[in-house]
Structure formats: structure tokens, C-alpha cells
Design a protein around this motif. Structure first.
Motif, PDB file in Angstrom:
ATOM      1  N   PHE A  34       0.872  -1.189  -0.034  1.00 25.49           N
ATOM      2  CA  PHE A  34      -0.285  -0.232  -0.039  1.00 25.49           C
ATOM      3  C   PHE A  34       0.790   1.140   0.043  1.00 25.49           C
ATOM      4  CE2 PHE A  34       0.373  -1.019   4.619  1.00 25.49           C
ATOM      5  CZ  PHE A  34       0.805   0.212   4.934  1.00 25.49           C
ATOM      6  N   THR A  35       2.213   1.174  -0.144  1.00 23.92           N
ATOM      7  CA  THR A  35       2.923   2.385  -0.381  1.00 23.92           C
ATOM      8  C   THR A  35       2.510   3.221  -1.281  1.00 23.92           C
ATOM      9  OG1 THR A  35       4.885   1.036   0.671  1.00 23.92           O
ATOM     10  CG2 THR A  35       5.559   2.926  -0.301  1.00 23.92           C
ATOM     11  N   PRO A  36       2.357   4.490  -1.092  1.00 23.82           N
ATOM     12  CA  PRO A  36       2.031   5.471  -2.198  1.00 23.82           C
ATOM     13  C   PRO A  36       3.125   5.771  -3.212  1.00 23.82           C
ATOM     14  CG  PRO A  36       1.144   6.364  -0.191  1.00 23.82           C
ATOM     15  CD  PRO A  36       2.217   5.314   0.212  1.00 23.82           C
ATOM     16  N   PRO A  37       2.844   5.929  -4.359  1.00 25.29           N
ATOM     17  CA  PRO A  37       4.000   6.185  -5.213  1.00 25.29           C
ATOM     18  C   PRO A  37       4.882   7.449  -4.743  1.00 25.29           C
ATOM     19  CG  PRO A  37       1.913   6.789  -6.396  1.00 25.29           C
ATOM     20  CD  PRO A  37       1.634   6.211  -5.148  1.00 25.29           C
ATOM     21  N   ASN A  38       6.052   7.536  -5.032  1.00 28.29           N
ATOM     22  CA  ASN A  38       7.072   8.657  -4.740  1.00 28.29           C
ATOM     23  C   ASN A  38       6.416  10.011  -5.029  1.00 28.29           C
ATOM     24  OD1 ASN A  38       8.403   6.924  -3.561  1.00 28.29           O
ATOM     25  ND2 ASN A  38      10.015   6.775  -5.268  1.00 28.29           N
ATOM     26  N   TRP A  39       5.899  10.279  -6.280  1.00 21.86           N
ATOM     27  CA  TRP A  39       5.164  11.303  -6.555  1.00 21.86           C
ATOM     28  C   TRP A  39       3.998  11.796  -5.816  1.00 21.86           C
ATOM     29  CZ3 TRP A  39      -0.035  11.697  -7.568  1.00 21.86           C
ATOM     30  CH2 TRP A  39      -0.621  10.507  -7.978  1.00 21.86           C
ATOM     31  N   GLY A 129      -6.233  11.863   7.721  1.00 19.37           N
ATOM     32  CA  GLY A 129      -6.262  10.709   6.790  1.00 19.37           C
ATOM     33  C   GLY A 129      -4.898  10.441   6.230  1.00 19.37           C
ATOM     34  N   TRP A 130      -4.137  11.496   5.661  1.00 19.81           N
ATOM     35  CA  TRP A 130      -2.677  10.858   5.101  1.00 19.81           C
ATOM     36  C   TRP A 130      -1.633  10.583   6.473  1.00 19.81           C
ATOM     37  CZ3 TRP A 130      -0.770  10.320   0.783  1.00 19.81           C
ATOM     38  CH2 TRP A 130       0.471  10.256   0.527  1.00 19.81           C
ATOM     39  N   LEU A 131      -1.758  11.064   7.390  1.00 21.25           N
ATOM     40  CA  LEU A 131      -1.118  10.691   8.665  1.00 21.25           C
ATOM     41  C   LEU A 131      -1.489   9.462   9.154  1.00 21.25           C
ATOM     42  CD1 LEU A 131      -1.008  13.615  11.286  1.00 21.25           C
ATOM     43  CD2 LEU A 131       0.722  12.779   9.909  1.00 21.25           C
ATOM     44  N   SER A 132      -2.643   8.712   8.952  1.00 19.07           N
ATOM     45  CA  SER A 132      -3.189   7.551   9.147  1.00 19.07           C
ATOM     46  C   SER A 132      -2.368   6.443   8.405  1.00 19.07           C
ATOM     47  CB  SER A 132      -4.839   7.196   8.929  1.00 19.07           C
ATOM     48  OG  SER A 132      -5.381   8.142  10.085  1.00 19.07           O
ATOM     49  N   VAL A 133      -2.388   7.080   6.921  1.00 17.89           N
ATOM     50  CA  VAL A 133      -1.401   6.332   5.886  1.00 17.89           C
ATOM     51  C   VAL A 133       0.087   6.234   6.252  1.00 17.89           C
ATOM     52  CG1 VAL A 133      -0.637   5.990   3.670  1.00 17.89           C
ATOM     53  CG2 VAL A 133      -3.298   6.532   4.301  1.00 17.89           C
ATOM     54  N   ALA A 134       0.275   7.482   6.597  1.00 12.71           N
ATOM     55  CA  ALA A 134       1.683   7.369   6.925  1.00 12.71           C
ATOM     56  C   ALA A 134       2.278   6.541   8.196  1.00 12.71           C
ATOM     57  CB  ALA A 134       2.151   9.066   7.117  1.00 12.71           C
ATOM     58  N   ALA A 135       1.387   6.734   9.121  1.00 11.54           N
ATOM     59  CA  ALA A 135       1.529   5.812  10.288  1.00 11.54           C
ATOM     60  C   ALA A 135       1.669   4.365   9.967  1.00 11.54           C
ATOM     61  CB  ALA A 135       0.613   6.162  11.445  1.00 11.54           C
ATOM     62  N   ALA A 136       0.714   4.110   9.178  1.00  7.09           N
ATOM     63  CA  ALA A 136       0.580   2.678   8.758  1.00  7.09           C
ATOM     64  C   ALA A 136       1.710   2.135   8.142  1.00  7.09           C
ATOM     65  CB  ALA A 136      -0.659   2.417   8.007  1.00  7.09           C
ATOM     66  N   LEU A 137       2.219   3.035   7.173  1.00 10.53           N
ATOM     67  CA  LEU A 137       3.443   2.772   6.488  1.00 10.53           C
ATOM     68  C   LEU A 137       4.595   2.680   7.408  1.00 10.53           C
ATOM     69  CD1 LEU A 137       4.593   2.375   3.723  1.00 10.53           C
ATOM     70  CD2 LEU A 137       4.724   4.759   3.419  1.00 10.53           C
ATOM     71  N   ASN A 138       4.727   3.645   8.208  1.00  5.74           N
ATOM     72  CA  ASN A 138       5.996   3.826   9.091  1.00  5.74           C
ATOM     73  C   ASN A 138       6.056   2.588  10.055  1.00  5.74           C
ATOM     74  OD1 ASN A 138       7.297   6.389  11.343  1.00  5.74           O
ATOM     75  ND2 ASN A 138       7.901   4.300  11.324  1.00  5.74           N
ATOM     76  N   PHE A 139       4.858   1.898  10.337  1.00  7.59           N
ATOM     77  CA  PHE A 139       4.847   0.766  10.968  1.00  7.59           C
ATOM     78  C   PHE A 139       5.076  -0.426  10.302  1.00  7.59           C
ATOM     79  CE2 PHE A 139       2.566  -2.739  12.936  1.00  7.59           C
ATOM     80  CZ  PHE A 139       3.083  -2.899  14.375  1.00  7.59           C
ATOM     81  N   ALA A 140       4.687  -0.399   9.096  1.00  6.66           N
ATOM     82  CA  ALA A 140       4.881  -1.568   8.140  1.00  6.66           C
ATOM     83  C   ALA A 140       6.221  -1.645   8.011  1.00  6.66           C
ATOM     84  CB  ALA A 140       3.935  -1.580   6.948  1.00  6.66           C
TER      85      ALA A 140
END
Length: 147
Positions: A34-39, A129-140
């Protein structure tokens, strides 16, 4: 005028992303699907920083917004701290603690903002919402690369 003061604070936080770029280290990490693309990162953060500046500008004009403004200051400081810890120091667990605290501060901001100014509450939702994605990404990333 206050909009530009808040935008300047957001710009200062954004500067950490210029100084501490993801780079080769980030590219080599094992990341979830689920990692967003770099752009997507600069696009999302540009929008979020504009919304944050607008929220700060609105709150200054609203009586009784002192707690929200203090939380605004706390979130921008935590926001600025996360990037050098994650991308600069490569401290995934410490970055996770910072982003968890940042998420909590912003969630409290959203709740309080809705009580004081519905528009400010709505403007903060994309950030949460974006922080939720970022936190999940950081955790993963922390789970996949620290054990």
C-alpha cells in the motif's frame, strides 16, 4: 497576513523534507504493497500544508481557540521532527513514536475544531487521513526492516 505566517511555519516544516530526502536508503527498504508512489508525497504534503495554514489563519480570528492554536504549534513541531528522525537518522521506532503522537495531536485538533469551527475541522480531515496512511506505512516498514 496571518495566513502567510502559518504558511511560513509550514514551509519550515517542509524544509526538513528537502534536507532529509528519502534517497537510496528508503528505496532499499522492504515496503508494503500500500506504499503510495513517490510522486504522491510532495503532492499530498503541499495540499496539507496549504490547508494547515488556512486552518491556523481561521483559528486566530476565533475567540476561544487558544488550545487549538497550541495544538497547531505542537503538530507542526512534531511534523518537522519526524522527517529527520525517519529519513536522516533511520530510527524507525523513534519515528513511529513521533508519528503516533502527531496523529493523536491532530485527532484531538479535529475533534476540538469541529466544536469551535466546522470548516476548520473539515480542513483537518485530509491531514488526519494522510497521517493514518503514513503511520501505517511507518509501522509496516519498521516491522519489515527492524527484526
Amino acid at each position: 497576513m496571518t495566513f502567510f505566517i502559518f504558511l511560513l511555519a509550514c514551509g519550515a516544516a517542509a524544509t526538513t523534507g528537502i534536507i532529509f530526502k528519502p534517497g537510496q536508503w528508503y528505496e532499499t527498504l522492504d515496503k508494503p504493497g500500500f506504499t503510495p508512489p513517490n510522486w504522491a508525497f510532495p503532492v499530498a504534503w503541499t495540499l496539507i500544508y496549504l490547508l494547515l495554514a488556512w486552518v491556523g489563519h481561521r483559528l486566530v480570528a476565533i475567540p476561544g481557540s487558544q488550545v487549538l492554536l497550541a495544538l497547531w504549534a505542537a503538530q507542526i513541531a512534531l511534523n518537522a521532527l519526524w522527517t529527520p528522525v525517519f529519513f536522516g537518522a533511520h530510527r524507525l521506532f523513534a519515528a513511529m513514536l513521533i508519528i503516533a503522537l502527531l496523529w493523536l495531536v491532530v485527532a484531538i485538533m479535529v475533534l476540538l475544531a469541529f466544536k469551535l469551527d466546522v470548516i476548520s475541522g473539515l480542513l483537518l480531515l485530509p491531514y488526519l487521513g494522510w497521517l493514518s496512511v503514513a503511520a501505517a506505512l511507518n509501522f509496516a516498514i519498521m516491522r519489515r526492516n527492524s527484526w
